[in-house]
Design an enzyme around this catalytic site. Structure first.
Site, PDB file in Angstrom:
ATOM      1  N   ASP A 165       0.858  -1.184   0.000  1.00 53.19           N
ATOM      2  CA  ASP A 165       0.000   0.000   0.000  1.00 53.19           C
ATOM      3  C   ASP A 165       0.888   1.225   0.000  1.00 53.19           C
ATOM      4  O   ASP A 165       2.008   1.195   0.514  1.00 53.19           O
ATOM      5  CB  ASP A 165      -0.922   0.016   1.223  1.00 53.19           C
ATOM      6  N   ASN A 203      -5.739  -4.734  -6.537  1.00 58.05           N
ATOM      7  CA  ASN A 203      -6.902  -4.029  -5.980  1.00 58.05           C
ATOM      8  C   ASN A 203      -6.716  -2.521  -5.888  1.00 58.05           C
ATOM      9  O   ASN A 203      -7.689  -1.783  -5.919  1.00 58.05           O
ATOM     10  CB  ASN A 203      -7.198  -4.614  -4.592  1.00 58.05           C
ATOM     11  N   LYS A 215     -11.614   1.480 -15.369  1.00 59.26           N
ATOM     12  CA  LYS A 215     -12.041   0.147 -14.935  1.00 59.26           C
ATOM     13  C   LYS A 215     -12.479  -0.706 -16.132  1.00 59.26           C
ATOM     14  O   LYS A 215     -12.288  -1.931 -16.130  1.00 59.26           O
ATOM     15  CB  LYS A 215     -13.181   0.259 -13.912  1.00 59.26           C
ATOM     16  N   ASP A 242       4.440   2.259  -3.977  1.00 53.38           N
ATOM     17  CA  ASP A 242       3.625   2.993  -4.944  1.00 53.38           C
ATOM     18  C   ASP A 242       3.478   2.109  -6.188  1.00 53.38           C
ATOM     19  O   ASP A 242       4.444   1.908  -6.933  1.00 53.38           O
ATOM     20  CB  ASP A 242       4.340   4.312  -5.282  1.00 53.38           C
ATOM     21  N   VAL A 243       2.276   1.599  -6.423  1.00 52.02           N
ATOM     22  CA  VAL A 243       2.107   0.618  -7.511  1.00 52.02           C
ATOM     23  C   VAL A 243       2.093   1.258  -8.901  1.00 52.02           C
ATOM     24  O   VAL A 243       1.976   0.558  -9.900  1.00 52.02           O
ATOM     25  CB  VAL A 243       0.840  -0.252  -7.325  1.00 52.02           C
ATOM     26  N   TYR A 298     -13.009   7.299 -14.023  1.00 48.35           N
ATOM     27  CA  TYR A 298     -13.011   6.043 -13.253  1.00 48.35           C
ATOM     28  C   TYR A 298     -13.559   4.902 -14.098  1.00 48.35           C
ATOM     29  O   TYR A 298     -12.939   3.838 -14.222  1.00 48.35           O
ATOM     30  CB  TYR A 298     -13.882   6.242 -12.010  1.00 48.35           C
ATOM     31  N   THR A 350     -15.128   1.425   2.770  1.00 51.03           N
ATOM     32  CA  THR A 350     -13.800   1.635   2.188  1.00 51.03           C
ATOM     33  C   THR A 350     -13.424   3.103   2.334  1.00 51.03           C
ATOM     34  O   THR A 350     -14.280   3.940   2.624  1.00 51.03           O
ATOM     35  CB  THR A 350     -13.778   1.279   0.686  1.00 51.03           C
TER      36      THR A 350
END
Ligand SMILES: [Zn+2]
Length: 663
Positions: free
Chosen positions: A445, A494, A564, A467-468, A560, A596
């Site tokens: 995360d 995720n 997705k 940091d992905v 968004y 969340t």
């Protein structure tokens, strides 16, 4: 070694048994004395019954309890007279002995007494402490160890030869101490096993142990300390120049050999690298363990891996099977022939185990063993027990019964998952669900601070800040995770965010690009980095967390929804490409998961107002009329990654309580 006795803590103990537990924990907290359930302690006292009768009782450590954390309830009260009568028998089989110990126990809720209970009963002092102190065992595993120990302790300590633990050992002690003046003795050393100390008082017994071991440590230091030359650890030379991949391949081969997935750890500490740099490291490790009771965790000897580790693995399996044939009797069944530890020349030490707790045990034992080997070598040579004696303990019915008592393995035991966006919400719930099913997890995360990382036990969840969107950071985290657990079987991709509402006519470039970078491109980077590792995984599975917005977008959420939708399409292609490698790729489409980070109370109130609903109504505004939480999504993710969906790839699973626009 120094005493850890603290008068204030000791005075806080209300009963003798509490004080017994306290000084037992002092022993347990020192890894140079005992490791993971090793050693045992006892107290002789009295116990009354309903009728007002009292009996002399031995409160002895319960089998399987750990001295590090033991409390009064960890001791089994056993009828002392009965134990002493058992000690007079000529023969007593070990299973029958355990049955008799159970019968002698005066509390039905107590754990089974330690297998050494009869031996404790025979020592005529209220407190008896027993450890497997490294220094004493190391001295006894070197040439002239017996003479050195006898000289060191003089008449104060009885030094007895190695004897198989259990009833035979109790008989041996009974015979050896028949005419002894106990008051002149402070302890007993059992060669290649450990030390007993004893005293009327808890402190006296504990501090005798510390003092005896301290003398052994001093002697060892004088004789060997200065002679242990630390070789300069050579630079590792893994065949792939990427040890993570090489380790993952080795783990795959070990798992196939043992019949189920296993965890692996590459220890590259300075001590491990120095050991792996020794010319004779393999030969040393094959000589045997520090003490025979390590064999149930580590097997009787280690494996030796070269640049390509697979021939070393095959050689170990052959040698283990030959060892079994040499010593087995008809009733024995050969355990799996996979090693539990080994030296990988120039790379470090490899530890292997089915579950995370066992992996920790093996890693600790291995660390202590190589230190002892180096010291004993400096004293003239490392001498472990001969293999027939090791076989007796490894295949001892009581040791095997302990393993069997561990019960059946959870569904995902031995499997390794990586979860991104793991600090909160769906990611956090996924980590917990995978853990519940027995997997270990590398949790990534971007959240800084320690709180989220330290909320997990690092033996089971390795939590790293990452940091992905940064390919280098992903690579580094993956490398660290794989060296810690051994490979990768499951990816839960995720990480994401839900940008503030913006209509297309007014959308800034940065808003669009940031959403694509995190909600789409980062998933590709994570997948790309994980694919070579997943190829070596057990039932490898990828689960992407997309959104109901893919099928049913809403105004203001273009950045968004488009990201997705792109993620969904990428996952479909990934399912096509990865199928030939056995990797499954599936998606979940959650909706309206309010626990969340995206949904603050304020956002929730605002959205409910927007739809002219009460907050409670809005929370369950779906066809089933049921609220959807992170844990529901996590259960779907874990199921897709588990055996229930082992024949499913390219699937998209809504977790939204039912939505007519999706259906
Ligand atoms: Zn012992």
């Amino acid at each position: 070694m120094r005493s850890r006795w603290n008068d204030t803590e000791a005075r806080a103990c209300a009963t003798d048994l509490e004080l017994r537990a306290y000084s037992s924990r002092l022993l347990g907290q020192d890894p140079a004395l005992v490791l993971h359930g090793g050693g045992n302690t006892s107290l002789k006292g009295e116990l009354g019954d309903l009728f007002g009768d009292t009996r002399r009782v031995l409160f002895v450590k319960g089998s399987g309890r750990d001295l590090k954390s033991i409390g009064p309830a960890g001791f089994a009260p056993a009828d002392l007279e009965y134990l002493l009568r058992l000690a007079t028998l000529e023969h007593l089989g070990d299973s029958e002995m355990m049955r008799q110990l159970r019968l002698a126990t005066l509390d039905p809720a107590a754990p089974n007494p330690s297998v050494e209970a009869i031996l404790h009963a025979l020592i005529p002092f209220r407190h008896v402490d027993h450890t497997h102190a490294d220094a004493v065992v190391t001295l006894s595993n070197s040439p002239h160890g017996t003479e050195i120990l006898r000289e060191l302790y003089g008449d104060e300590v009885l030094v007895l030869p190695y004897m198989m633990p259990g009833f035979i050992l109790a008989r041996q002690i009974a015979a050896a101490t028949r005419d002894v003046d106990w008051n002149a003795l402070r302890g007993i050393v059992l060669l290649r096993h450990g030390v007993f100390s004893f005293h009327e008082e808890a402190r006296g017994s504990y501090e005798s142990m510390v003092e005896l071991v301290d003398r052994a440590e001093g002697e060892l230091g004088r004789r060997a300390g200065a002679k242990v030359v630390q070789p300069t650890a050579a630079a590792p030379d893994s065949p792939d120049a990427r040890p993570a991949i090489a380790l993952a391949k080795l783990r795959k081969a070990v798992g196939e050999l043992s019949g189920s997935p296993m965890l692996a750890r590459l220890d590259r500490s300075p001590e491990a690298l120095a050991f792996a740099a020794l010319d004779d490291c393999g030969e040393l490790l094959r000589r045997g363990p520090l003490t025979p009771d390590h064999t149930i965790h580590t097997k009787p000897f280690g494996a030796v891996f070269d640049a390509d580790p697979l021939p070393g693995l095959r050689a170990f399996a052959g040698e283990y099977q030959a060892y079994f044939r040499d010593y087995a009797q008809d009733h024995h069944q050969c355990l799996d022939p996979a090693p539990r530890y080994g030296v990988w020349r120039r790379e470090g030490l490899v530890c292997l185990a089915r579950g995370s707790k066992r992996l920790e045990i093996v890693a600790d034992i291995t660390r202590h063993t190589i230190r002892a080997i180096r010291l004993a070598e400096a004293m003239g040579g490392w001498r472990a027990l001969p293999r027939d004696k090791l076989f007796e303990v490894e295949y001892w019915e009581l040791e095997q019964a302990k393993l069997a008592a561990a019960g059946s393995a959870p569904e995902m035991q031995g499997r390794i998952a990586l979860v991104t966006g793991a600090a909160s919400g769906i990611g956090r719930a996924a980590v917990e669900e995978l853990r519940r099913r027995g997997a270990v997890v590398i949790a990534l995360d971007i959240a800084e601070g320690k709180a989220w990382r330290e909320s997990w036990d690092s033996r089971e969840v390795l939590a790293l800040c990452c940091d992905v969107t940064d390919a280098d950071a992903i690579g580094a985290a993956l490398e660290q995770g794989v060296l810690h657990f051994g490979g990768l079987d499951i990816l839960v991709s995720n990480a994401g965010n839900f940008p503030a509402s913006a209509s297309l006519g007014e959308m800034p470039d940065s808003h669009w690009e940031q959403s694509l970078e995190l909600n789409l491109s980062s998933h590709m980077k994570v997948l790309r980095a994980c694919l070579p590792l997943l190829e070596t995984g057990f039932d490898p599975a990828v689960v992407f967390v997309a959104s109901k917005n893919v099928a049913a977008p809403g105004p203001g959420a273009a950045a968004y929804s488009a990201a997705k939708a792109g993620l969904t399409q990428m996952a479909r292609v990934a399912a096509l490409e990865a199928a030939a490698k056995g990797i499954r790729v599936n998606l979940v489409h959650p909706n309206a998961v309010f626990d969340t980070g995206i949904w603050t109370d304020e956002v929730l109130r605002e959205r409910a107002r927007h739809h002219e609903m009460e907050v409670s109504e809005y929370r369950s505004a779906n066809l089933l009329g049921l609220e959807v939480t992170s844990s529901h999504v996590a259960a779907a993710i874990a199921a897709l990654a588990g055996t229930a969906f082992s024949r499913t790839t390219g699937a998209q699973l809504p977790v939204d309580g039912g939505n007519e626009r999706v259906i």
